[in-house]
Design a protein around this motif. Structure first.
Motif, PDB file in Angstrom:
ATOM      1  N   SER A  16       0.859  -1.179   0.000  1.00  0.00           N
ATOM      2  CA  SER A  16       0.000   0.000   0.000  1.00  0.00           C
ATOM      3  C   SER A  16       0.898   1.233   0.000  1.00  0.00           C
ATOM      4  CB  SER A  16      -0.903   0.006   1.235  1.00  0.00           C
ATOM      5  OG  SER A  16      -0.133   0.231   2.409  1.00  0.00           O
ATOM      6  N   VAL A  17       0.332   2.378  -0.310  1.00  0.00           N
ATOM      7  CA  VAL A  17       1.120   3.615  -0.301  1.00  0.00           C
ATOM      8  C   VAL A  17       1.643   3.884   1.102  1.00  0.00           C
ATOM      9  CG1 VAL A  17       1.038   6.101  -0.662  1.00  0.00           C
ATOM     10  CG2 VAL A  17      -0.126   4.574  -2.270  1.00  0.00           C
ATOM     11  N   ALA A  35      -3.146   1.897  -7.366  1.00  0.00           N
ATOM     12  CA  ALA A  35      -3.685   3.190  -6.935  1.00  0.00           C
ATOM     13  C   ALA A  35      -4.618   3.761  -7.986  1.00  0.00           C
ATOM     14  CB  ALA A  35      -2.544   4.174  -6.652  1.00  0.00           C
ATOM     15  N   LEU A  56      -1.690  10.307  -6.813  1.00  0.00           N
ATOM     16  CA  LEU A  56      -2.218   8.951  -6.677  1.00  0.00           C
ATOM     17  C   LEU A  56      -2.715   8.715  -5.252  1.00  0.00           C
ATOM     18  CD1 LEU A  56       0.669   7.011  -8.488  1.00  0.00           C
ATOM     19  CD2 LEU A  56      -1.520   7.737  -9.477  1.00  0.00           C
ATOM     20  N   THR A  57      -3.712   7.868  -5.112  1.00  0.00           N
ATOM     21  CA  THR A  57      -4.196   7.466  -3.797  1.00  0.00           C
ATOM     22  C   THR A  57      -4.689   6.028  -3.863  1.00  0.00           C
ATOM     23  OG1 THR A  57      -5.766   7.977  -2.009  1.00  0.00           O
ATOM     24  CG2 THR A  57      -6.522   8.344  -4.265  1.00  0.00           C
ATOM     25  N   ASP A  58      -4.567   5.334  -2.727  1.00  0.00           N
ATOM     26  CA  ASP A  58      -5.073   3.958  -2.673  1.00  0.00           C
ATOM     27  C   ASP A  58      -5.974   3.741  -1.460  1.00  0.00           C
ATOM     28  OD1 ASP A  58      -3.296   3.950  -0.568  1.00  0.00           O
ATOM     29  OD2 ASP A  58      -2.356   2.048  -1.091  1.00  0.00           O
ATOM     30  N   GLY A  62      -1.719   8.986   0.091  1.00  0.00           N
ATOM     31  CA  GLY A  62      -1.531   9.483  -1.264  1.00  0.00           C
ATOM     32  C   GLY A  62      -0.082   9.827  -1.521  1.00  0.00           C
TER      33      GLY A  62
END
Length: 366
Positions: A16-17, A35, A56-58, A62
């Motif tokens: 994950s980020v 993402a 970008l975001t997941d 971000g």
């Protein structure tokens, strides 16, 4: 995809980020992330050369990916539009003030199955939010006042799905898909414990107040049903979550009074209208001060408790996030997390008694 690593992108560990920000350092490390593209803006360097700034975001965090015109995938990145879903595999470097930098990146679009898996969140987050929602429904079911229990259950029945994907804030604390459920559940747990210490408090009112205090954020801070983007809305900008929350409660209350069960409530004490007014007061005063958006100051014990429980949980979440993501400035000292007013210091570990010393064994001669 790298001079030193021959593995294909699909063989790299998927993080994950938030996890990536935790493990990334000054030396390149190979990972991939899934993402959603939140924005893609064309900008210029100080030399006037174009570059893409892809946000970008997941759902966990971000990052900003800067793609310069010398990159072999510059044209590919330029085609990314919100709300595209991508896999970005690279050798990641923590570039200091510029954040994470993906070197030798490889880009591909996600399949629908991968998108749905990402939306569902990682296993730990899914389980935590499932248990938190169970906590909320359990404590609501335990409310003795039928008016407060009824309006709370009506809210969960009509807006539960939207509630589950709302954030508690746009920034700062619980600013993630499902964050509002986490925030409300922890506040309820805290409020119930406070009621044990102060038994004169109206526990029913406080539990309902916690549930409704941020209910306007279902429209102010809500994620799209199929994504991690949190659009701005005219309702959120022009009215705000406190006013919307009070309006929603009044709407649900009117529906409740039209139910068959309401006919038996005319003789209940305190009167239904007084119950409604006190619950509205908790929503309206929970920011604590007018300068922070509350139209009225807390004027009851329950309103004061709600304000402080809300503030405490928000700040402790900021500390938790800071300990996992902030840069360490010195041993035990971490960079400030806004809006906290100062740098963070790691907390003192709880005292743990040492096990009793073992008796020395005296060696014997053979």
């Amino acid at each position: 995809m790298s001079e030193s690593h021959s593995a294909s992108p699909s063989e790299l560990d998927l993080l994950s980020v938030r996890q990536l920000k935790t493990v990334a350092g000054p030396q390149p490390q190979p990972y991939r992330i899934h993402a959603q593209v939140e924005a893609n803006v064309v900008k210029e360097t100080s030399q006037g050369k174009p570059y893409q700034e892809v946000r970008l975001t997941d759902g966990t965090d971000g990052l900003t990916w800067r793609v310069f015109d010398g990159s072999p995938i510059f044209q590919e990145a330029a085609q990314l539009k919100r709300p595209a879903w991508i896999e970005l595999a690279a050798h990641w470097v923590d570039a200091g003030k510029f954040g994470l930098e993906p070197r030798t990146p490889a880009l591909r679009m996600l399949e629908e199955e991968e998108v749905q898996s990402l939306l569902a969140g990682d296993e730990e987050s899914r389980e935590r939010q499932r248990l938190d929602y169970e906590t909320i429904t359990h404590l609501v079911a335990g409310v003795a006042d039928p008016r407060l229990r009824g309006v709370a259950q009506l809210f969960l029945q009509q807006h539960g799905d939207r509630f589950k994907r709302a954030a508690a804030a746009r920034d700062y604390h619980h600013a993630r898909r499902g964050g509002l459920v986490e925030h409300v559940a922890q506040m309820m747990r805290s409020a119930v414990k406070v009621c044990e210490a102060y038994p004169d408090l109206n526990r029913d009112l406080l539990v309902a107040g916690v549930l409704f205090h941020d209910c306007g954020k279902l429209w102010e801070n809500n994620y799209a049903e199929g994504g991690f983007t949190m659009p701005y809305t005219l309702h959120g900008e022009l009215i705000g979550h406190i006013s919307m929350g009070m309006e929603l409660l009044n709407k649900l209350w009117r529906q409740l009074l039209e139910s068959d069960a309401a006919a038996a409530w005319s003789t209940l004490e305190p009167a239904s209208e007084l119950v409604r007014l006190h619950l509205l007061h908790l929503i309206g005063s929970h920011h604590g001060e007018m300068q922070f958006g509350s139209p009225v100051l807390p004027k009851t014990p329950e309103a004061v408790v709600l304000h402080y429980v809300d503030n405490m949980d928000a700040k402790l979440e900021m500390f938790r996030r800071g300990y996992s993501t902030s840069q360490e400035l010195s041993s035990g000292i971490l960079e400030r997390v806004r809006p906290l007013p100062s740098n963070l210091v790691r907390p003192l570990e709880p005292f743990s008694p040492e096990p009793p010393e073992r008796e020395m064994e005296i060696p014997t001669a053979d």
